[in-house]
Design an enzyme around this catalytic site. Structure first.
Site, PDB file in Angstrom:
ATOM      1  N   LYS A 197      -0.783   0.997  -2.710  1.00 21.73           N
ATOM      2  CA  LYS A 197      -1.119   1.339  -1.327  1.00 21.73           C
ATOM      3  C   LYS A 197      -2.231   2.374  -1.374  1.00 21.73           C
ATOM      4  CE  LYS A 197       0.621   3.125   3.008  1.00 21.73           C
ATOM      5  NZ  LYS A 197       1.782   3.441   3.827  1.00 21.73           N
ATOM      6  N   GLU A 235       0.953   1.443 -11.430  1.00 24.92           N
ATOM      7  CA  GLU A 235       1.982   1.409 -10.380  1.00 24.92           C
ATOM      8  C   GLU A 235       2.816   0.134 -10.469  1.00 24.92           C
ATOM      9  OE1 GLU A 235       2.796   3.734  -8.248  1.00 24.92           O
ATOM     10  OE2 GLU A 235       1.077   5.080  -8.174  1.00 24.92           O
ATOM     11  N   LYS A 250      -2.039  -3.167  -0.468  1.00 27.68           N
ATOM     12  CA  LYS A 250      -2.325  -2.799   0.920  1.00 27.68           C
ATOM     13  C   LYS A 250      -3.458  -1.794   0.959  1.00 27.68           C
ATOM     14  CE  LYS A 250      -0.117  -0.407   4.677  1.00 27.68           C
ATOM     15  NZ  LYS A 250       0.951   0.441   5.075  1.00 27.68           N
ATOM     16  N   SER A 276      -3.586  -3.073  10.107  1.00 24.02           N
ATOM     17  CA  SER A 276      -3.975  -2.928  11.513  1.00 24.02           C
ATOM     18  C   SER A 276      -5.490  -2.886  11.727  1.00 24.02           C
ATOM     19  CB  SER A 276      -3.330  -1.657  12.083  1.00 24.02           C
ATOM     20  OG  SER A 276      -3.687  -0.520  11.315  1.00 24.02           O
ATOM     21  N   TYR A 315      -0.455  -9.235  11.500  1.00 26.44           N
ATOM     22  CA  TYR A 315      -0.265  -9.212  12.958  1.00 26.44           C
ATOM     23  C   TYR A 315      -0.744 -10.510  13.583  1.00 26.44           C
ATOM     24  CZ  TYR A 315       0.248  -4.345  11.693  1.00 26.44           C
ATOM     25  OH  TYR A 315       0.672  -3.191  11.092  1.00 26.44           O
TER      26      TYR A 315
HETATM   27  C1  PBG Z   1       3.601   4.388   6.872  1.00 30.51           C
HETATM   28  C2  PBG Z   1       2.864   3.092   6.936  1.00 30.51           C
HETATM   29  C3  PBG Z   1       1.514   2.912   7.279  1.00 30.51           C
HETATM   30  C4  PBG Z   1       1.305   1.530   7.368  1.00 30.51           C
HETATM   31  C5  PBG Z   1       2.510   0.908   7.045  1.00 30.51           C
HETATM   32  N1  PBG Z   1       3.462   1.886   6.764  1.00 30.51           N
HETATM   33  C6  PBG Z   1       0.461   3.890   7.634  1.00 30.51           C
HETATM   34  C7  PBG Z   1       0.120   4.976   6.723  1.00 30.51           C
HETATM   35  O1  PBG Z   1       0.472   4.984   5.530  1.00 30.51           O
HETATM   36  O2  PBG Z   1      -0.520   5.899   7.197  1.00 30.51           O
HETATM   37  C8  PBG Z   1       0.012   0.890   7.770  1.00 30.51           C
HETATM   38  C9  PBG Z   1       0.064  -0.509   8.284  1.00 30.51           C
HETATM   39  C10 PBG Z   1      -1.134  -0.949   9.034  1.00 30.51           C
HETATM   40  O3  PBG Z   1      -2.174  -0.246   9.139  1.00 30.51           O
HETATM   41  O4  PBG Z   1      -1.090  -2.064   9.580  1.00 30.51           O
HETATM   42  N2  PBG Z   1       4.078   4.836   5.674  1.00 30.51           N
END
Ligand code: PBG
Length: 328
Positions: A197, A235, A250, A276, A315
């Site tokens: 991530k 990881e 991600k 998103s 989404y």
């Molecule tokens: C929170 C989390 C986030 C997302 C999923 N879980 C945001 C972040 O880490 O700030 C992002 C998902 C997206 O942007 O669609 N731990």
């Protein structure tokens, strides 16, 4: 001029042949649809930076989920938007029996027992500091955070969740959560780890949706640096050794090489989160008439699968399933 005997265009000459040789296909079973949830009843709010995506109270979320289920979408990932009054330094609301998120998990599983409920494990939606871990004097405390995450995981498993989604990026959390789940009798509950991530600007609209942006600092001390690929392999090996059932990359689009790399590194299912900001960019460009929206969605999701993702969190899942019939 002498043409080569090979003429690749022969395999593209009709719709039927193009279909026969198509290497990558997306099935609704490969898609996971996120839901943003609100406390209360009968409320549905559109997220300004994510047109077409809503925060729902549980009752309305279930109506929507049932419709999606009838379209063949069976896998849902749930995120809570928590009222400011319930946020604190240690995210205690996340495992409080009155927390509506736990009730939502229960409701999804009782109203739609055949669906998969995937949860989010991280402190940020419940944290008064807006961080995924415990924030103290400008630092995120790793090992102290693990205890909170484990409580959250057990509470979510008790509510009936099928798969835990730790998105916090603390070291050792997969093994710690696995042990806590097993000790509480939840050996059957899976872990879909947010393995790679990255600290990304593409989470902006999500943080609007949950009002979960960090109140101070940024997430660079726990989320990965966008420039690093070998760090993702480290990881992945750790998560696999600690008992993860799925590995996630991600965001997806700026990280297709990481998806391909983890596909080689591991035999576990690879999940990609089409986040998103990636959603918002297509919506914004389509709104201006600059790209064909449904073709853009098809091309983007196909690219993620082609890179090596088995499963995509997106989404666009519902829109894709509704519109893809007409696309080739
Ligand atoms: C929170 C989390 C986030 C997302 C999923 N879980 C945001 C972040 O880490 O700030 C992002 C998902 C997206 O942007 O669609 N731990």
């Amino acid at each position: 001029m002498e043409l080569n005997i090979q003429r690749p265009r022969r395999n593209r000459q009709s719709e039927a042949i193009r279909g026969m040789v198509q290497e990558t296909r997306i099935h609704p079973d490969n898609l996971i649809l996120p839901f943003f949830l609100l406390d209360g009843t009968n409320k549905k709010e559109e997220i300004a930076s994510m047109p077409g995506v809503f925060r729902y109270t549980i009752d309305l979320a279930l109506i929507e989920a049932k419709e999606c289920f009838s379209l063949g979408l069976r896998n849902f990932i749930l995120f809570p938007a928590i009222d400011e009054q319930h946020k604190d330094k240690y995210a205690t609301w996340s495992y409080h029996p009155n927390c509506f998120y736990l009730k939502a998990i229960q409701a999804f599983k009782s109203e739609l027992p055949e669906c998969t409920v995937i949860t989010d494990i991280a402190m940020d939606p419940y944290s008064s500091d807006g961080h995924d871990g415990i924030y103290q004097d400008g630092k995120i405390l790793n090992d102290e955070t693990l205890a909170v995450l484990a409580k959250m995981a057990v509470a979510q498993a008790q509510a009936g969740a099928d798969i835990m989604g730790p998105s916090d990026m603390m070291d050792g959390r997969v093994g710690y959560i696995r042990q806590a789940l097993d000790a509480a009798g939840f050996t059957h509950v899976s872990i879909m780890s947010y393995t790679a991530k990255y600290a990304s600007c593409f989470y902006g609209p999500f943080r609007d949706a949950l009002d979960s942006a960090p109140k101070h600092g940024n997430k660079l001390s726990y989320q990965m640096h966008p420039a690093n690929k070998r760090a993702a392999i480290i990881e992945a090996k750790l998560d696999e050794a600690e008992g993860a059932d799925f590995l996630m990359v991600k965001p997806a689009l700026s990280y297709l090489d990481i998806i391909a790399e983890l596909r080689q590194t591991s035999s576990l299912p690879i999940v990609a989160y089409n986040v998103s900001g990636e959603y918002a960019m297509i919506k914004a460009a389509a709104e201006k008439g600059w790209v064909d929206e449904n073709r853009a969605i098809d091309e983007v999701l196909t690219s993620i699968k082609r890179a090596g993702a088995d499963i995509i969190i997106t989404y666009f899942a519902k829109q894709y399933v509704i519109t893809q019939a007409g696309l080739k």
